[in-house]
Write an enzyme that holds these catalytic residues in place. Structure first.
Site, PDB file in Angstrom:
ATOM      1  N   ASP A 102     -45.374  46.485  17.752  1.00  0.00           N
ATOM      2  CA  ASP A 102     -44.942  45.806  16.532  1.00  0.00           C
ATOM      3  C   ASP A 102     -44.428  46.794  15.485  1.00  0.00           C
ATOM      4  O   ASP A 102     -43.434  46.534  14.817  1.00  0.00           O
ATOM      5  CB  ASP A 102     -46.091  44.980  15.958  1.00  0.00           C
ATOM      6  CG  ASP A 102     -45.672  44.219  14.717  1.00  0.00           C
ATOM      7  OD1 ASP A 102     -44.627  43.545  14.756  1.00  0.00           O
ATOM      8  OD2 ASP A 102     -46.400  44.294  13.709  1.00  0.00           O
TER       9      ASP A 102
ATOM     10  N   HIS B 214     -68.409  35.520  26.343  1.00  0.00           N
ATOM     11  CA  HIS B 214     -69.556  35.318  25.467  1.00  0.00           C
ATOM     12  C   HIS B 214     -69.333  35.994  24.115  1.00  0.00           C
ATOM     13  O   HIS B 214     -68.687  37.037  24.038  1.00  0.00           O
ATOM     14  CB  HIS B 214     -70.818  35.903  26.097  1.00  0.00           C
ATOM     15  CG  HIS B 214     -71.275  35.132  27.284  1.00  0.00           C
ATOM     16  ND1 HIS B 214     -70.821  35.396  28.547  1.00  0.00           N
ATOM     17  CD2 HIS B 214     -72.127  34.081  27.400  1.00  0.00           C
ATOM     18  CE1 HIS B 214     -71.378  34.555  29.394  1.00  0.00           C
ATOM     19  NE2 HIS B 214     -72.174  33.738  28.730  1.00  0.00           N
TER      20      HIS B 214
ATOM     21  N   MET C 106     -64.267  43.114  28.806  1.00  0.00           N
ATOM     22  CA  MET C 106     -63.168  42.354  28.210  1.00  0.00           C
ATOM     23  C   MET C 106     -62.893  42.823  26.782  1.00  0.00           C
ATOM     24  O   MET C 106     -61.743  42.829  26.342  1.00  0.00           O
ATOM     25  CB  MET C 106     -63.458  40.851  28.252  1.00  0.00           C
ATOM     26  CG  MET C 106     -63.588  40.291  29.663  1.00  0.00           C
ATOM     27  SD  MET C 106     -62.305  40.811  30.829  1.00  0.00           S
ATOM     28  CE  MET C 106     -60.854  40.196  30.047  1.00  0.00           C
ATOM     29  N   GLU C 107     -63.925  43.237  26.075  1.00  0.00           N
ATOM     30  CA  GLU C 107     -63.728  43.747  24.715  1.00  0.00           C
ATOM     31  C   GLU C 107     -62.942  45.053  24.737  1.00  0.00           C
ATOM     32  O   GLU C 107     -62.047  45.262  23.905  1.00  0.00           O
ATOM     33  CB  GLU C 107     -65.084  43.931  24.017  1.00  0.00           C
ATOM     34  CG  GLU C 107     -65.734  42.631  23.604  1.00  0.00           C
ATOM     35  CD  GLU C 107     -66.342  41.808  24.741  1.00  0.00           C
ATOM     36  OE1 GLU C 107     -66.749  40.662  24.473  1.00  0.00           O
ATOM     37  OE2 GLU C 107     -66.418  42.295  25.892  1.00  0.00           O
TER      38      GLU C 107
END
Length: 166
Positions: free
Chosen positions: A125, A76, A110-111
Site C-alpha cells: 500500500d 479462537h 494463524m496470528e
C-alpha cells in the site's frame, strides 16, 4: 475420517478448547514483498512519498496479529502476549518476519501468518504509487513451539525468505 471443524451434521463449528490447559506457544512466519530496483532505492533512501514504510508495516503487522480471530471465522480469540514484526530491505524487496507468542489453549500460527500478510500488504500500500508491480509472495509458517503437537520447524531450515542483503 473425522473433521475437527465440522459437527455431526457436517456444519462448520469452532473446536471447543475449554478443557485444554494453557501452555506457552510461539510461531514464526515469513514473507516477501518483491519490488523493482527503483522502489528498493526509494525504501533505502527514505524517499517513499507516503512516509516511513517499515514503521507503518511493523505496526500494521502487530495489529493484524491481534485481530486474527476477527478475520478468520473459526480461529479462537486468544491472548497475543507478544508480537514482533521485522522488516529488512534487500535487493529483491522487503523480507517480513513475524513471531507471535502466547500462553493460551491454542497456537498462534494463524496470528503469525496474519501479521506477515498484513505487514506485507502495508508495504504494498505504501509503495504502490511508485510501481504497481510490487507483490506479496511466499507467506508461510517457518516454525512453531508448544502445544500438543510440540515443536516444528520447516524442513528446509528456512527462517527468513528472500535472496538479498539488507
Amino acid at each position: 475420517m473425522s473433521f475437527t471443524h465440522l459437527d455431526e451434521r457436517g456444519h462448520a463449528r469452532m473446536v471447543d478448547v475449554t478443557e485444554k490447559q494453557p501452555t506457552v506457544r510461539s510461531a514464526t512466519a515469513t514473507g516477501v514483498v518483491r519490488c523493482p530496483p527503483h522502489v528498493v532505492a526509494a525504501l533505502r533512501d527514505g524517499a517513499v512519498p507516503k512516509g516511513d514504510v517499515l514503521a507503518v508495516a511493523r505496526i500494521a503487522g502487530i495489529a493484524g496479529a491481534k485481530r486474527t480471530a476477527e478475520l478468520l471465522p473459526l480461529a479462537h480469540v486468544i491472548g497475543v502476549h507478544g508480537a514482533a514484526v521485522d522488516l529488512t530491505v534487500g535487493d529483491h524487496g522487503v523480507d517480513v518476519t513475524a513471531t507471535v507468542r502466547t500462553a493460551d489453549r491454542t497456537g498462534v500460527e494463524m496470528e503469525a501468518l496474519t501479521a506477515v500478510a498484513v505487514a506485507g500488504l502495508a508495504v504494498v500500500d505504501m509503495v504502490k504509487g511508485l510501481d504497481k508491480s510490487v507483490e506479496l509472495t511466499d507467506v508461510r509458517l517457518v516454525a512453531k513451539t508448544g502445544g500438543k503437537s510440540g515443536d516444528w520447524r520447516r524442513s528446509d531450515g528456512s527462517a527468513v525468505v528472500g535472496s538479498g542483503t539488507g
